[in-house]
Design an enzyme around this catalytic site. Sequence first.
Site, PDB file in Angstrom:
ATOM      1  N   HIS A 279      33.238 -18.646  -9.064  1.00 14.54           N
ATOM      2  CA  HIS A 279      33.315 -19.223  -7.713  1.00 14.54           C
ATOM      3  C   HIS A 279      34.723 -19.149  -7.141  1.00 14.54           C
ATOM      4  O   HIS A 279      35.072 -19.926  -6.248  1.00 14.54           O
ATOM      5  CB  HIS A 279      32.811 -20.678  -7.724  1.00 14.54           C
ATOM      6  CG  HIS A 279      31.335 -20.784  -7.957  1.00 14.54           C
ATOM      7  ND1 HIS A 279      30.714 -21.922  -8.420  1.00 14.54           N
ATOM      8  CD2 HIS A 279      30.334 -19.874  -7.767  1.00 14.54           C
ATOM      9  CE1 HIS A 279      29.411 -21.706  -8.517  1.00 14.54           C
ATOM     10  NE2 HIS A 279      29.153 -20.479  -8.133  1.00 14.54           N
TER      11      HIS A 279
ATOM     12  N   CYS B 225      45.195 -16.148   4.368  1.00 12.09           N
ATOM     13  CA  CYS B 225      45.173 -16.364   5.815  1.00 12.09           C
ATOM     14  C   CYS B 225      43.869 -15.788   6.351  1.00 12.09           C
ATOM     15  O   CYS B 225      43.494 -14.668   6.001  1.00 12.09           O
ATOM     16  CB  CYS B 225      46.367 -15.665   6.460  1.00 12.09           C
ATOM     17  SG  CYS B 225      46.228 -15.630   8.252  1.00 12.09           S
TER      18      CYS B 225
ATOM     19  N   ASN C 121      26.663 -30.919 -23.369  1.00  9.67           N
ATOM     20  CA  ASN C 121      26.558 -31.723 -22.153  1.00  9.67           C
ATOM     21  C   ASN C 121      26.134 -33.129 -22.585  1.00  9.67           C
ATOM     22  O   ASN C 121      25.321 -33.262 -23.489  1.00  9.67           O
ATOM     23  CB  ASN C 121      25.477 -31.095 -21.229  1.00  9.67           C
ATOM     24  CG  ASN C 121      25.580 -31.551 -19.796  1.00  9.67           C
ATOM     25  OD1 ASN C 121      25.674 -32.746 -19.513  1.00  9.67           O
ATOM     26  ND2 ASN C 121      25.567 -30.609 -18.877  1.00  9.67           N
ATOM     27  N   PRO C 122      26.654 -34.178 -21.963  1.00 12.62           N
ATOM     28  CA  PRO C 122      26.189 -35.520 -22.332  1.00 12.62           C
ATOM     29  C   PRO C 122      24.738 -35.760 -21.929  1.00 12.62           C
ATOM     30  O   PRO C 122      24.090 -36.677 -22.442  1.00 12.62           O
ATOM     31  CB  PRO C 122      27.100 -36.473 -21.538  1.00 12.62           C
ATOM     32  CG  PRO C 122      28.138 -35.645 -20.899  1.00 12.62           C
ATOM     33  CD  PRO C 122      27.708 -34.207 -20.938  1.00 12.62           C
TER      34      PRO C 122
ATOM     35  N   GLY D 266      29.092 -28.104 -19.953  1.00  5.56           N
ATOM     36  CA  GLY D 266      29.407 -28.931 -18.788  1.00  5.56           C
ATOM     37  C   GLY D 266      28.911 -28.411 -17.457  1.00  5.56           C
ATOM     38  O   GLY D 266      29.594 -28.578 -16.453  1.00  5.56           O
ATOM     39  N   THR D 267      27.727 -27.812 -17.462  1.00 12.57           N
ATOM     40  CA  THR D 267      27.167 -27.419 -16.158  1.00 12.57           C
ATOM     41  C   THR D 267      25.753 -27.980 -16.013  1.00 12.57           C
ATOM     42  O   THR D 267      24.996 -28.012 -16.988  1.00 12.57           O
ATOM     43  CB  THR D 267      27.157 -25.887 -15.946  1.00 12.57           C
ATOM     44  OG1 THR D 267      26.504 -25.592 -14.700  1.00 12.57           O
ATOM     45  CG2 THR D 267      26.471 -25.130 -17.067  1.00 12.57           C
ATOM     46  N   SER D 268      25.423 -28.399 -14.780  1.00 13.36           N
ATOM     47  CA  SER D 268      24.081 -28.906 -14.521  1.00 13.36           C
ATOM     48  C   SER D 268      23.090 -27.743 -14.452  1.00 13.36           C
ATOM     49  O   SER D 268      21.882 -27.957 -14.411  1.00 13.36           O
ATOM     50  CB  SER D 268      24.053 -29.703 -13.213  1.00 13.36           C
ATOM     51  OG  SER D 268      24.439 -28.873 -12.143  1.00 13.36           O
TER      52      SER D 268
ATOM     53  N   ALA E   2      32.416 -32.711 -23.623  1.00 14.12           N
ATOM     54  CA  ALA E   2      32.906 -31.399 -24.054  1.00 14.12           C
ATOM     55  C   ALA E   2      34.050 -31.505 -25.066  1.00 14.12           C
ATOM     56  O   ALA E   2      34.072 -30.782 -26.064  1.00 14.12           O
ATOM     57  CB  ALA E   2      33.360 -30.599 -22.828  1.00 14.12           C
TER      58      ALA E   2
HETATM   59  P1  OAD Z   1      27.766 -30.282 -11.678  1.00 10.73           P
HETATM   60  O1  OAD Z   1      28.574 -31.383 -11.082  1.00 10.73           O
HETATM   61  O2  OAD Z   1      26.522 -29.877 -10.986  1.00 10.73           O
HETATM   62  O3  OAD Z   1      27.372 -30.669 -13.167  1.00 10.73           O
HETATM   63  C1  OAD Z   1      28.317 -31.177 -14.071  1.00 10.73           C
HETATM   64  C2  OAD Z   1      27.648 -31.266 -15.427  1.00 10.73           C
HETATM   65  O4  OAD Z   1      28.641 -31.713 -16.347  1.00 10.73           O
HETATM   66  C3  OAD Z   1      26.503 -32.283 -15.500  1.00 10.73           C
HETATM   67  O5  OAD Z   1      25.382 -31.663 -16.143  1.00 10.73           O
HETATM   68  C4  OAD Z   1      27.067 -33.414 -16.345  1.00 10.73           C
HETATM   69  O6  OAD Z   1      26.078 -34.042 -17.154  1.00 10.73           O
HETATM   70  C5  OAD Z   1      28.087 -32.691 -17.196  1.00 10.73           C
HETATM   71  N1  OAD Z   1      29.206 -33.505 -17.686  1.00 10.73           N
HETATM   72  C6  OAD Z   1      29.745 -34.628 -17.165  1.00 10.73           C
HETATM   73  N2  OAD Z   1      30.777 -35.062 -17.909  1.00 10.73           N
HETATM   74  C7  OAD Z   1      30.916 -34.176 -18.931  1.00 10.73           C
HETATM   75  C8  OAD Z   1      31.801 -34.060 -20.047  1.00 10.73           C
HETATM   76  N3  OAD Z   1      32.786 -34.953 -20.261  1.00 10.73           N
HETATM   77  N4  OAD Z   1      31.643 -33.016 -20.883  1.00 10.73           N
HETATM   78  C9  OAD Z   1      30.647 -32.107 -20.675  1.00 10.73           C
HETATM   79  N5  OAD Z   1      29.800 -32.165 -19.653  1.00 10.73           N
HETATM   80  C10 OAD Z   1      29.909 -33.183 -18.790  1.00 10.73           C
HETATM   81  O7  OAD Z   1      28.782 -29.064 -11.874  1.00 10.73           O
HETATM   82  P2  OAD Z   1      28.466 -27.497 -11.985  1.00 10.73           P
HETATM   83  O8  OAD Z   1      27.263 -27.261 -12.836  1.00 10.73           O
HETATM   84  O9  OAD Z   1      29.721 -26.838 -12.372  1.00 10.73           O
HETATM   85  O10 OAD Z   1      29.846 -24.623  -6.509  1.00 10.73           O
HETATM   86  O11 OAD Z   1      28.118 -27.144 -10.490  1.00 10.73           O
HETATM   87  C11 OAD Z   1      27.912 -25.823 -10.150  1.00 10.73           C
HETATM   88  C12 OAD Z   1      28.442 -25.549  -8.768  1.00 10.73           C
HETATM   89  O12 OAD Z   1      27.944 -26.514  -7.841  1.00 10.73           O
HETATM   90  C13 OAD Z   1      29.953 -25.709  -8.631  1.00 10.73           C
HETATM   91  O13 OAD Z   1      30.662 -24.596  -9.096  1.00 10.73           O
HETATM   92  C14 OAD Z   1      30.111 -25.877  -7.153  1.00 10.73           C
HETATM   93  C15 OAD Z   1      28.993 -26.878  -6.917  1.00 10.73           C
HETATM   94  O14 OAD Z   1      28.484 -26.938  -5.653  1.00 10.73           O
HETATM   95  C16 OAD Z   1      30.445 -24.312  -5.349  1.00 10.73           C
HETATM   96  O15 OAD Z   1      31.207 -25.076  -4.810  1.00 10.73           O
HETATM   97  C17 OAD Z   1      30.088 -22.957  -4.821  1.00 10.73           C
END
Ligand code: OAD
Length: 248
Positions: free
Chosen positions: A120, A128, A214-215, A188-190, A233
């Site tokens: 991303h 600019c 992931n938690p 750490g991704t949803s 993580a």
């Molecule tokens: P999310 O905010 O959707 O998900 C975060 C994930 O991290 C969740 O599944 C949590 O359970 C998990 N989490 C929280 N604390 C944690 C920890 N200490 N260790 C491990 N995991 C933990 O974030 P992303 O999946 O990255 O895109 O979201 C994907 C995209 O959505 C982002 O890149 C962004 C957003 O809109 C854009 O802006 C284009």
Amino acid sequence: MLEKIDQAASALARARKTVALTGAGISVESGIPPFRGKGGLWEKYDPMKYAHISAFEQRPDEVWKVLFSDLKTVMKKAGPNDGHHGLFRLEKMGKLQTVITQNIDGLHQKAGSSDVIEFHGTFATQSCTICQRGFITEQIDLAEIPPRCDCGGILRPNVVLFGETIGYDQLKRSQILASTCDVMLVVGTSATVEPAASLPVIAKRAGSYIIEINPEKTPLSYHFSDAILLGKAGSIMRKLVSALEDIL
Ligand code: OAD
């Protein structure tokens, strides 16, 4: 849990090619809020109002004031945590080839990871919107919002906003890596935002072993993950690396 960590460590030990896919969760312990869930950015701001390209085009001053200025402050203070350090340690052990990250915070590179695909984009630099001149985000003065180039053009971070497409090279390379790795570590991704969310699906269909850290469980957990390591993580990566060190 220990048994699952051992199974995941064995899969890593056997793998010839491992790729990590990371998301906002890996940077939570560095003080950067995630997007979804409790305390998430999208709880505070409506992404369509502040993180969509048309919002930026129509109201750049508001997007800078509300979202980008905050991100600049938060990211300036943040450093890598044990999650990022653990992935670098795996690379040093010859057990991780590439990190594909959805994050824009540059913390994998700060931890030492040498091959990072910024799916991303990055918040570390700006362009600019008129002459495309590049800027270092940390050096931008926010006394005037939105910040401008000498040519008068408004600056924007080199990130992918909603409504924009992923860079062709990032997408192509990530898809090739996903379809050719033996193990994918998903940290750490949803796993809800496409096309990143499909990478573990591509990997699984190509026969890869999926380790999820992931938690909380995600949509991947039910159909695609082979080892689900529930926890933060930082602590899970410490345990995983140490289990792998015991095997190798
Ligand atoms: P999310 O905010 O959707 O998900 C975060 C994930 O991290 C969740 O599944 C949590 O359970 C998990 N989490 C929280 N604390 C944690 C920890 N200490 N260790 C491990 N995991 C933990 O974030 P992303 O999946 O990255 O895109 O979201 C994907 C995209 O959505 C982002 O890149 C962004 C957003 O809109 C854009 O802006 C284009």
